[in-house]
Design a protein around this motif. Structure first.
Motif, short mmCIF file in Angstrom:
data_model
loop_
_atom_site.label_atom_id
_atom_site.label_comp_id
_atom_site.label_asym_id
_atom_site.label_seq_id
_atom_site.Cartn_x
_atom_site.Cartn_y
_atom_site.Cartn_z
N VAL A 152 75.92 25.31 -1.75
CA VAL A 152 76.44 25.83 -0.49
C VAL A 152 75.67 25.15 0.64
CG1 VAL A 152 76.71 27.85 1.00
CG2 VAL A 152 77.05 28.06 -1.48
N THR A 153 76.41 24.55 1.56
CA THR A 153 75.77 23.93 2.71
C THR A 153 75.56 24.98 3.79
OG1 THR A 153 76.86 21.83 2.22
CG2 THR A 153 75.94 22.11 4.44
N ALA A 154 74.33 25.25 4.11
CA ALA A 154 74.02 26.27 5.11
C ALA A 154 74.41 25.80 6.50
CB ALA A 154 72.53 26.60 5.07
N GLY A 155 74.70 26.75 7.38
CA GLY A 155 74.97 26.41 8.77
C GLY A 155 73.72 25.87 9.44
N LYS A 156 73.91 25.13 10.50
CA LYS A 156 72.77 24.55 11.22
C LYS A 156 71.98 25.61 11.96
CE LYS A 156 75.05 20.07 11.78
NZ LYS A 156 75.58 19.06 12.74
N THR A 157 72.63 26.72 12.27
CA THR A 157 71.97 27.86 12.90
C THR A 157 72.35 29.11 12.12
OG1 THR A 157 73.79 28.40 14.40
CG2 THR A 157 72.20 26.74 15.15
N GLY A 158 71.69 30.23 12.44
CA GLY A 158 72.00 31.47 11.78
C GLY A 158 73.39 31.97 12.09
N SER A 159 73.97 31.51 13.19
CA SER A 159 75.31 31.93 13.59
C SER A 159 76.41 31.10 12.93
CB SER A 159 75.46 31.84 15.11
OG SER A 159 74.60 32.75 15.76
N GLU A 160 76.10 29.87 12.57
CA GLU A 160 77.11 28.97 12.03
C GLU A 160 77.43 29.32 10.59
OE1 GLU A 160 77.49 24.22 11.10
OE2 GLU A 160 76.37 24.85 12.87
N ALA A 161 78.69 29.35 10.25
CA ALA A 161 79.13 29.73 8.92
C ALA A 161 78.71 28.71 7.87
CB ALA A 161 80.64 29.91 8.89
N PRO A 162 78.25 29.15 6.70
CA PRO A 162 77.98 28.23 5.59
C PRO A 162 79.30 27.69 5.03
CG PRO A 162 77.59 30.49 4.92
CD PRO A 162 77.88 30.53 6.38
N SER A 163 79.19 26.70 4.16
CA SER A 163 80.38 25.97 3.71
C SER A 163 81.34 26.82 2.89
CB SER A 163 79.95 24.74 2.90
OG SER A 163 79.17 25.13 1.76
N ASP A 164 80.87 27.89 2.26
CA ASP A 164 81.76 28.69 1.41
C ASP A 164 82.26 29.95 2.11
OD1 ASP A 164 79.33 30.02 1.45
OD2 ASP A 164 79.42 30.61 -0.67
N ALA A 165 82.03 30.07 3.41
CA ALA A 165 82.42 31.27 4.13
C ALA A 165 83.89 31.25 4.53
CB ALA A 165 81.56 31.44 5.38
N VAL A 166 84.46 32.44 4.66
CA VAL A 166 85.77 32.62 5.27
C VAL A 166 85.52 32.92 6.74
CG1 VAL A 166 87.88 34.00 5.34
CG2 VAL A 166 86.76 33.51 3.13
N VAL A 167 85.96 32.04 7.62
CA VAL A 167 85.75 32.24 9.05
C VAL A 167 86.83 33.17 9.58
CG1 VAL A 167 85.59 31.14 11.32
CG2 VAL A 167 84.64 30.00 9.30
N LEU A 168 86.43 34.33 10.06
CA LEU A 168 87.37 35.34 10.54
C LEU A 168 87.66 35.21 12.03
CD1 LEU A 168 86.02 38.43 8.58
CD2 LEU A 168 87.97 36.97 7.99
N PHE A 169 86.69 34.68 12.78
CA PHE A 169 86.93 34.39 14.19
C PHE A 169 86.03 33.23 14.59
CE2 PHE A 169 85.96 34.96 18.77
CZ PHE A 169 87.24 34.72 19.25
N ASP A 170 86.69 32.12 14.98
CA ASP A 170 85.96 30.90 15.36
C ASP A 170 86.01 30.64 16.86
OD1 ASP A 170 88.57 30.15 15.72
OD2 ASP A 170 88.52 28.44 14.34
#
Length: 256
Positions: free
Chosen positions: A39-57
């Motif tokens: 899993v590629t982590a987000g660059k910040t704590g707010s950024e979604a990791p690569s396996d996340a479902v983004v519910l509001f971008d």
């Protein structure tokens, strides 16, 4: 003499344990499978990791519907921010979730008015199990220098569990919830098998520590598991108080 006997016994015990490990190899306790997925982590704590479902971008409400009608959600989206529209009611995700990790950020306006529960009130229903306010509610409220009942302040599991601390930031500042949700399970006859559990980090501070929920939120009366259900949407509340509406951003979820 007594101390010498104790020392001798301890040394003998250590010798026995050493002998018991004779012939053992480091690789005997190494595990190579299953290999965790990358899993590629987000660059910040707010950024979604690569396996996340983004519910509001910040762009649209394509992942949300109106709770009452099932029609497209009609809250206000502007400049990357989602603001509650109290006239249209609660919204929930199109997709249903079981166990998950949720990240969500919220802010009450700098000019917020009202007191107690009538001050920036909303809620995140970790599992929406019906229309209206049915479900398991993590409270959203301006709790910065705002007195109310403590199982109804920000970070509480509403009307059930008091947060362990109050790290709420001043009005006009963004607050962050990071949530681990373990959904309840039910037996074939509809009775409870395992209760829901939740852990909540609030602005990086642990406020709910793997607590066992007593049931869905109950505004009046004691909570209890009265309705079996499976995977459920995540719901955001348009509370009926008269204070200025609050906003959300950076909402994503990882299914566990």
């Amino acid at each position: 003499m007594k101390h010498k006997l104790i020392l001798t016994a301890l040394l003998s015990g250590g010798f026995y344990m050493a002998n018991a490990q004779q012939g053992a190899k480091p690789e005997d306790t190494e595990k190579w499978e299953p290999v965790p997925k990358v899993v590629t982590a987000g660059k910040t704590g707010s950024e979604a990791p690569s396996d996340a479902v983004v519910l509001f971008d910040g762009k649209n409400l394509d992942e949300w519907v109106d709770v009452q009608s099932g029609s497209p959600a009609k809250w206000d989206v502007k400049d990357g921010i989602l603001t509650v529209n109290k006239s249209t009611g609660n919204i929930e995700t199109k997709k249903k979730f079981g166990n998950y990790q949720l990240h969500i950020e919220w802010k009450v306006p700098a000019n917020i008015t009202g007191t107690g529960q009538a001050r920036g009130n909303s809620g995140i229903f970790l599992a929406s199990i019906g229309k209206g306010d049915a479900g398991y509610e993590l409270q959203v409220l301006d709790s910065y220098n705002n007195k109310t009942y403590v199982n109804g302040m920000a970070g509480s599991i509403y009307k059930q569990f008091i947060p362990l601390a109050n790290p709420t930031r001043p009005p006009g500042s963004w607050n962050v919830y990071d949530v681990i949700w373990t959904a309840p399970t039910f037996k074939a006859d509809g009775s409870l098998n395992t209760p829901a559990r939740v852990t909540v980090m609030f602005n990086g501070v642990l406020v709910e520590n793997n607590i066992e929920l007593l049931g869905p939120t109950q505004y009046i009366g004691a909570p209890g598991y009265r309705q079996a259900h499976g995977a459920s949407p995540i719901k955001l509340q348009a509370h009926g108080d008269k204070s200025e509406p609050l906003s959300f951003r950076n909402i994503w979820v990882r299914e566990l």
